[in-house]
Design an enzyme around this catalytic site. Sequence first.
Site, PDB file in Angstrom:
ATOM      1  N   GLY A 268       0.824  -1.204   0.000  1.00  0.00           N
ATOM      2  CA  GLY A 268       0.000   0.000   0.000  1.00  0.00           C
ATOM      3  C   GLY A 268       0.860   1.255   0.000  1.00  0.00           C
ATOM      4  O   GLY A 268       1.066   1.876   1.043  1.00  0.00           O
ATOM      5  N   TYR A 269       1.397   1.582  -1.141  1.00  0.00           N
ATOM      6  CA  TYR A 269       2.218   2.799  -1.270  1.00  0.00           C
ATOM      7  C   TYR A 269       1.441   3.884  -2.022  1.00  0.00           C
ATOM      8  O   TYR A 269       1.142   4.938  -1.498  1.00  0.00           O
ATOM      9  CB  TYR A 269       3.513   2.507  -2.051  1.00  0.00           C
ATOM     10  N   SER A 270       1.136   3.601  -3.310  1.00  0.00           N
ATOM     11  CA  SER A 270       0.549   4.618  -4.196  1.00  0.00           C
ATOM     12  C   SER A 270      -0.832   5.042  -3.756  1.00  0.00           C
ATOM     13  O   SER A 270      -1.587   4.250  -3.186  1.00  0.00           O
ATOM     14  CB  SER A 270       0.434   4.081  -5.621  1.00  0.00           C
TER      15      SER A 270
ATOM     16  N   GLU B 228      18.776  -5.613  -4.053  1.00  0.00           N
ATOM     17  CA  GLU B 228      18.673  -6.436  -5.262  1.00  0.00           C
ATOM     18  C   GLU B 228      18.568  -5.577  -6.522  1.00  0.00           C
ATOM     19  O   GLU B 228      17.768  -5.863  -7.404  1.00  0.00           O
ATOM     20  CB  GLU B 228      17.456  -7.371  -5.150  1.00  0.00           C
TER      21      GLU B 228
ATOM     22  N   ASN C 116      10.291   5.811 -15.800  1.00  0.00           N
ATOM     23  CA  ASN C 116      11.592   6.005 -16.433  1.00  0.00           C
ATOM     24  C   ASN C 116      11.995   7.475 -16.486  1.00  0.00           C
ATOM     25  O   ASN C 116      13.183   7.797 -16.469  1.00  0.00           O
ATOM     26  CB  ASN C 116      11.592   5.365 -17.830  1.00  0.00           C
ATOM     27  N   GLU C 117      11.017   8.356 -16.490  1.00  0.00           N
ATOM     28  CA  GLU C 117      11.343   9.783 -16.421  1.00  0.00           C
ATOM     29  C   GLU C 117      11.968  10.107 -15.057  1.00  0.00           C
ATOM     30  O   GLU C 117      12.927  10.874 -14.976  1.00  0.00           O
ATOM     31  CB  GLU C 117      10.085  10.629 -16.650  1.00  0.00           C
TER      32      GLU C 117
END
Lengths: 394, 394, 390, 390
Positions: free
Chosen positions: B127-129, B245, B377-378
């Site tokens: 539960g991050y976003s 990792e 990726n930005e």
Amino acid sequence: MDMSFTPEQIAFRDEVRKGLREIMPERIRKKAELDQSFENEEVMEWHKALHTKGWSVPNWPKEHGGPGWDATQRFIFSEQLELGGAPALSPFGVSMVGPLIIQFGNDEQKKRFLPDIAAGTKVWCQGYSEPNSGSDLASLKTTAEKDSDGNYIVNGQKTWTTYAQYADWIFCLVRTNSQVKKQAGISFLLIDMKTDGVTAKPFLTSGNTYAFCETWFENAKVPKENLIGEENMGWTYAKALLGHERTMVAGVGISGRMLLRIKRMAKNTLRDGRPLLEDPTLRAKIARLEIKLEGLRMANYRALAGAQLGHAPGPESSILKLRGTEIQQECHDLAMEVMGHNSLSWFNEPGTVPPRQEAIPSNFNYVRAATIYAGSNEIQKNIISKLILGLPNG
Amino acid sequence: MDMSFTPEQIAFRDEVRKGLREIMPERIRKKAELDQSFENEEVMEWHKALHTKGWSVPNWPKEHGGPGWDATQRFIFSEQLELGGAPALSPFGVSMVGPLIIQFGNDEQKKRFLPDIAAGTKVWCQGYSEPNSGSDLASLKTTAEKDSDGNYIVNGQKTWTTYAQYADWIFCLVRTNSQVKKQAGISFLLIDMKTDGVTAKPFLTSGNTYAFCETWFENAKVPKENLIGEENMGWTYAKALLGHERTMVAGVGISGRMLLRIKRMAKNTLRDGRPLLEDPTLRAKIARLEIKLEGLRMANYRALAGAQLGHAPGPESSILKLRGTEIQQECHDLAMEVMGHNSLSWFNEPGTVPPRQEAIPSNFNYVRAATIYAGSNEIQKNIISKLILGLPNG
Amino acid sequence: MDFELSDDQKMLVDTVQSFCKKESPTERLRKMRENPIGWEKKIWQQMGELGWLGVAFPEDVGGLGGSFVDAGLIIEQLGTTLVPEPFIPSVALAGSILQAGGTVAQKEQFLTPMLEGSESLAVAYLEAQSRHTVTDVQTRAEKTGNGYKLTGKKRWVLNGQGADHIVVSARTGGETRDTDGVSLFVIDPGMKGVSVNTVTCMDSHKAAMVEFDGVEVGEDRLVGQEGQARSLLELSLDYGATAACAEGAGIMQAVLSMTRNYLTEREQFGAKIGTFQALQHRCVDMFVETELGKSTATMAMIKIAAKDANERKRAVSAAKSQLGTGGGFVTRQGVQLHGGIGVTDEHDVGLYFKRMHILSALFGDEEFHVARFASLPSFEEHVATDPLAG
Amino acid sequence: MDFELSDDQKMLVDTVQSFCKKESPTERLRKMRENPIGWEKKIWQQMGELGWLGVAFPEDVGGLGGSFVDAGLIIEQLGTTLVPEPFIPSVALAGSILQAGGTVAQKEQFLTPMLEGSESLAVAYLEAQSRHTVTDVQTRAEKTGNGYKLTGKKRWVLNGQGADHIVVSARTGGETRDTDGVSLFVIDPGMKGVSVNTVTCMDSHKAAMVEFDGVEVGEDRLVGQEGQARSLLELSLDYGATAACAEGAGIMQAVLSMTRNYLTEREQFGAKIGTFQALQHRCVDMFVETELGKSTATMAMIKIAAKDANERKRAVSAAKSQLGTGGGFVTRQGVQLHGGIGVTDEHDVGLYFKRMHILSALFGDEEFHVARFASLPSFEEHVATDPLAG
């Protein structure tokens, strides 16, 4: 909708071809056929030849010596020249200061300068860029201070002054007021290159040509009659000029010629005993580039059809410089690939590589400038982002 | 320098292959051979099968049930799984909250949570976003307020909670202090999904799968024992986890498997009566992608060799996610091209397209997320620009 | 797996690096344009004495017994300041042929003096029609009583203008492009019938167009088996390609670094241009390609010595193809981000741009190596690889 | 040269635009997933009554006598909200075959009712092995006493699930891939021996796998000359490709516009994300491709009617290839710039992404059209074009 030229336009194109072939000096024709580069004197010889036909200043109104062509005719004329590999005229008189004098100059200036530009008897160069003002042109520092007689004393340094070593005149953006917003203190001056205190020194480009100079002004005295329009309005004039002939910047003729050249080279280059042009992989590469160019040509036609009707440039015209210069570079990349080991060659004796290939390595280097000059492609994208897409400022 | 594995490492690889083949249930093996997608229950079945070998938590220390492998062994193990098309275990327990509990949890938490994660008997989600905190994760708004007993009352909404519909537990970043800099007021809580006030609702991805949920917390009461480490230190813990990792994120095994699949498909696809794989243009396309992957694999090896020696990640490791996800997308683009008209197919009956092709259109859509999630990726480029290239802040 | 440099290697890199900065900064390359051969024998001699030329050769021929990784590390550093000495043609191209195919006597006569720096070598393998096919050879070597008579024209012989001996490919049998029938000979430029015409290359190096008009050599000048030069030439060009990748890695690193610095210094519109996100991300893309270039160059440097020629070709083709795309990208963007000064001869970035093109064009361009990569057995074999199957 | 829309055309565009917004926003496409044929006959009927289906057909078959530019303008607008009615299979594919090859009776029986919107059509030309080669046909039509008997399997028949009649390609002679010997027949799905299996497509449309097991038809069902279907099929697929480019132009415009809006609204790190230069420039790149896509689509719409088939193919292949690259770029970046919500089914951008893939894959993908463009006589002829020579 109709993407064909009218019968009149086709007749015009044929007339242009015929006329160009008639007036083209043999020496120039031979070089053009082999895609060779031209010396400055050859360019001026060609300018004078065009002038005999009244075709040296295609975008000028008739009263100043232009042929009175519409936007489409000008495009057709230009594309035929480019496709045929003819020398490109110096744009500084014909396409830049000439139209600017016509639009903003006074009658005296028109009489004094325009005929020599049209005839190719006076050569012009441009004094905009300075060592520390690249994309940020308005930050220029060359000053013009008024002396007691109202004439200007110019001090500073310009760079990227194309062919200043051959030029009789230079048109400059100079700072006449440093107390105001940077764009608001700039004036537009015409300066005789023979003026005391003006020195032009050519420098080598990465293409190994002396195409540019650094030009210094040291207390150079410029008569007040050489000011265009009003003082401190130079930025406005220069910007107005940028809008001219938006339909010409794509260089579809130049790239079309280059594709032709690539195919000819590939037809005459062997790989495993067969013409390289027969290789499906190379054909696909050329085809992809040709398709890109077709897209650009169509966008150019759309812009042109709009200009012909007198419309303001539509969104499609903003991509012409951006995409056109990318395609020019890709054409040179591909030409170098086709050349194979001959692409190593650098200004060797004639005969070292086939004549059609001689100029390519130099141009391959120099064409890098196409995405940098005249508003780098990054600047073009900033402009499109703000003016066309309306994205917010940071 | 030496890019070969040691004889011991090669023996390890063979042992892994043999072991995996032994424990892989027939049903899963058949699906893997045909590159088919796995249901959640199959993934959990595979998790349990790995656990029988002690291989379910390869990156955990031995004392908590890990196999005690070094960085290279872990890489070899993971690459073999990926290359073989085995089900990918849910990373949230095994690779995320597990290691975090090991590093920052107390003994009680270790005892309580780790064995179930290793055994695959409890499933975790993340539960991050939140709907309005995408790339700007630290702006999260879900709150956890202390009640009189020192327990937390959680309110807010999380999104992109992968497979929350199957999860027993969720680990959350929550705001415990809104008076300080946004990163400084975040805590790390473990929440039982069966808690009153917790609701997870799956939503469809563009790949037509229910891979994610929106998860709501309405006065959900979470015991204070479920706080990891110190209050308001959650951001630090979550960031520390990101460093784990780094050598695994490139997915070279996954993309290698995909290239294998593309070649197999192209071998079994006809064009003008010949296997498509014989077409030099397609071969060149596949080869270019394989070469890209070779480059990434080498960069991954360099990172791995460094990790093996206990070095901090070098510059090459920062490109692994960036380039790895691009390659994953390009693999899917190419797979769709090879499929031709079969690429139209969307969740049809088995047999509509060859079995190996069935999952590709869905994945082709969903793999778009690879360049978005886990730091788009930005964002990756912003980080490299600042931390590695040291370019100035705007 | 181990990509750490040994202490010896670290010292080597440091030495070469400081040599480049002090003895041969890029400004020297510009000066060498006036030099008739484009490089200096005294510097070459120095490189030989430092052991750089022989680093990857066995001790019995005068080398240091290291691997080509060591040579690659040197070449990479030389690339950072564009040192013009003929390392690639002399050491990588000619050295590899003599080492792999030469007799003991030939090694003593031609290889050892070169490794010591007292002589330099070249390989003449290109002809007008041959492009990247090493067996597309029309130059003929006819058998005479006690040797061979060579007639033909070779083009773009790297260091042909400076070499003391030139290894030449010529047909002793078969027709153009037959895979068999090509042989190699060591020719001296002073021999009767040899004419060497120096030409200038885009990268400020020089090369030669070399003609052979009935040049007579003894049998002792035949390198390797008669008619079996193909694999030697392929090996030689793979060494050349690997060296090009190593030098390219140095160039990319240099261009990335100067571009990064420029972005950090140059101001426009009242800000460092390095604060503009579009330019930041471009620079990151350059960084990514540079890292990949270094990675694949390392792979080629290690695999060039593989016993299995296909394993070698796979790694070399991957690296050379990556050089073509990534190296082209980095140098093009390096020029672009420097703006106007990037297209002046005065600025170094244009020199790197030029050299990168040459490195990409030589020893098989990107198209060639992609096609070769796709035609290797490994490309198809991959289809049969499935670690968990069966 | 004139690219202005006439007043009639402007009105047409406005009408279609407002229809799309009101009657068929993207949400309707999602609803159509539950519909057994994926579209609605009442809407189709409405399109017929408005004259949209017949706009490019002559008046004698029930059309409005306009050009395919008019049809393209309609299709482009329909693309902006992904209207699922079978315009492409029915009007572009089947309509062009019947118009170019059908008898007066066939037009009356099959074409006119379709243009009126009371029926719809499909073309069954794809087989498992055929990829983009229209003559790679194994379905056979054997001559019987008074007609033909068809046996074979067709795949991915667009609107095969909804069509009242299906134009089918079948061999009346020759072997698979012979250029001659393919013929076209009009089949009704209800005929004995026809089985239609509906399948779902990625773009929420449906299609059918259609099998023919000894289906008997009379000679009146043969379209065009026996064995000469190749040029009709090529024409038909070029119409399909052109329509795909037109629809693609509408999609690109829609995706560009929603992305621009999202960049202007979405905040991250305390700023509108549209202030980030890297995203601005990406959006500009999308704009450039959209403009080029519109330009080449227009070119194809104009040239599709060219008398010279090669002129037509050149323009269509250029446009279709541009759709593959540019359309792919715009929709991919559209998803990327929307971030997480871009990969949910709930957000429209994913629907456009899907449809764009389908449009790219149909009627010859990018590879096919690049190869075709390069094989046309014009590609070589260009070599002989030099306006100032001679």
